[in-house]
Write an enzyme that holds these catalytic residues in place. Sequence first.
Site, PDB file in Angstrom:
ATOM      1  N   CYS A  41      11.916 -43.912  -2.422  1.00 54.04           N
ATOM      2  CA  CYS A  41      12.163 -44.056  -3.858  1.00 54.04           C
ATOM      3  C   CYS A  41      10.894 -44.431  -4.616  1.00 54.04           C
ATOM      4  CB  CYS A  41      13.253 -45.096  -4.104  1.00 54.04           C
ATOM      5  SG  CYS A  41      12.916 -46.720  -3.372  1.00 54.04           S
ATOM      6  N   ASN A  42       9.817 -44.752  -3.902  1.00 56.08           N
ATOM      7  CA  ASN A  42       8.565 -45.154  -4.549  1.00 56.08           C
ATOM      8  C   ASN A  42       7.416 -44.185  -4.337  1.00 56.08           C
ATOM      9  OD1 ASN A  42       9.199 -47.503  -5.904  1.00 56.08           O
ATOM     10  ND2 ASN A  42       8.993 -48.762  -4.089  1.00 56.08           N
ATOM     11  N   GLN A 110      10.152 -47.490   6.731  1.00 53.36           N
ATOM     12  CA  GLN A 110      10.245 -46.137   6.188  1.00 53.36           C
ATOM     13  C   GLN A 110       9.183 -45.230   6.795  1.00 53.36           C
ATOM     14  OE1 GLN A 110       9.865 -47.306   2.093  1.00 53.36           O
ATOM     15  NE2 GLN A 110      12.067 -47.249   1.708  1.00 53.36           N
ATOM     16  N   GLY A 177      22.996 -46.526 -12.433  1.00 54.84           N
ATOM     17  CA  GLY A 177      22.231 -45.607 -11.601  1.00 54.84           C
ATOM     18  C   GLY A 177      22.836 -45.507 -10.219  1.00 54.84           C
ATOM     19  N   THR A 178      22.607 -44.382  -9.554  1.00 52.68           N
ATOM     20  CA  THR A 178      23.179 -44.173  -8.213  1.00 52.68           C
ATOM     21  C   THR A 178      22.149 -43.617  -7.237  1.00 52.68           C
ATOM     22  OG1 THR A 178      23.942 -41.972  -8.924  1.00 52.68           O
ATOM     23  CG2 THR A 178      25.532 -43.796  -9.073  1.00 52.68           C
ATOM     24  N   ALA A 182      19.229 -47.798  -6.685  1.00 52.61           N
ATOM     25  CA  ALA A 182      20.563 -48.382  -6.801  1.00 52.61           C
ATOM     26  C   ALA A 182      21.108 -48.787  -5.438  1.00 52.61           C
ATOM     27  CB  ALA A 182      21.514 -47.391  -7.474  1.00 52.61           C
TER      28      ALA A 182
END
Length: 399
Positions: A41-42, A110, A177-178, A182
């Site tokens: 996500c980053n 990750q 948000g999903t 989120a």
Amino acid sequence: MADFRELALAELELFETRQQEIREFLAQSDILEGFVLVSTCNRFELYFESEDHDQVQSLVETELESLSHHPVSFSSKLQLTESTDIAEHLFSVASGLRSMIIGESEIAGQVKRSFKIAQDNNQSSKNLSRLFQHAMKTSKQVATTTEISKVGKSIIDVALNEAKFEDVSSIKALIIGTGAYARVVAASLKRRGVENLSVYSRSGRAKTFAESHDVKPVETGELLKTLEQSDLVISASGKPGFSITLEDFKNLTKTPKTVIDMALSQDVDPEIENLGTSQVIRLSNLTARPDQKADEVRQQADQIVRDAVLAFNSVDRQSAADPVITNFHSVMEQRIAAQLGKQLSSESDQELEMLVRKTVRAILHTPTMQAKKHFENGQQAEFEQALNMVFALDEQAKQ
């Protein structure tokens, strides 16, 4: 490669959810000798080995543009890093030194999972495998020899600590948000004991998210009502436009105690802060806040990374000497065999032959070690020229 500084969170989240599709697309390319995709996500980072770097970059840009909801050129957003800079970057990323919050706790896992996926699908190469193995080793060293675990938390944990609820388990919380953020937010809130948790989605995915995360979905027309009932609101949609506007807040009879904006591009209308009715915590403020302890830990971790990169590149340069050494030994072996074939004829000479070969190997040991030393110091061309002048290796190749 690109991270939260170059790409919108919505784009990063999209690519994270479609990463399997991206991997399958890349696996079909014949210009890649190996690759490892790190998509979170980053950040979106592709580590690859290929003879044509520009063609690979063009290939990736085209694929991302086809996946994006808002077709734009990614040529100015993706950075191409080559050579020794790659090790320094990956080692820093895996150690949590390139995250929004120094020492972010999720990134090491990750990176490790991304490498395992590449290994399991035979997508990595020998050089990439060595790179990632050293990155994970460096990450572990940083984690065990510095206090990065004390200053390094997940981004949402840092934000929640700023909220300072006396009894977080009793609050009513709303997630907007999903996407990937989120999911992290929901997990963090549940770890803290929050039971009354709802989710709202501007794209209509609240019900699906709620079913898989055991939270309450909020219907489109119920957002304002839920805002009034919530103590804590965390907006993590990352989509264009405000998820909470100034007009929304003005129409509330009761405002949330705390609003956390998890998007660098701002999900929450900045004018809401001027109302003074709610505490507004922005991700951009958290990442920019000075922290002396974190700075000290970062300096220690940076030194560990620098030392690890030097060691990695040193071995890498020494390995480049292997073909030269192999050819050198092969030529000398051929010359020895030719001379022994002329001079020795009986079985009784076998002991003498073994002694000669042993002596030659001892003689070759010094130039072999010198080859590794000079290659490590970047003197490859000079050493190869000297070796050829002394032993006439090119003449052997012409025969």
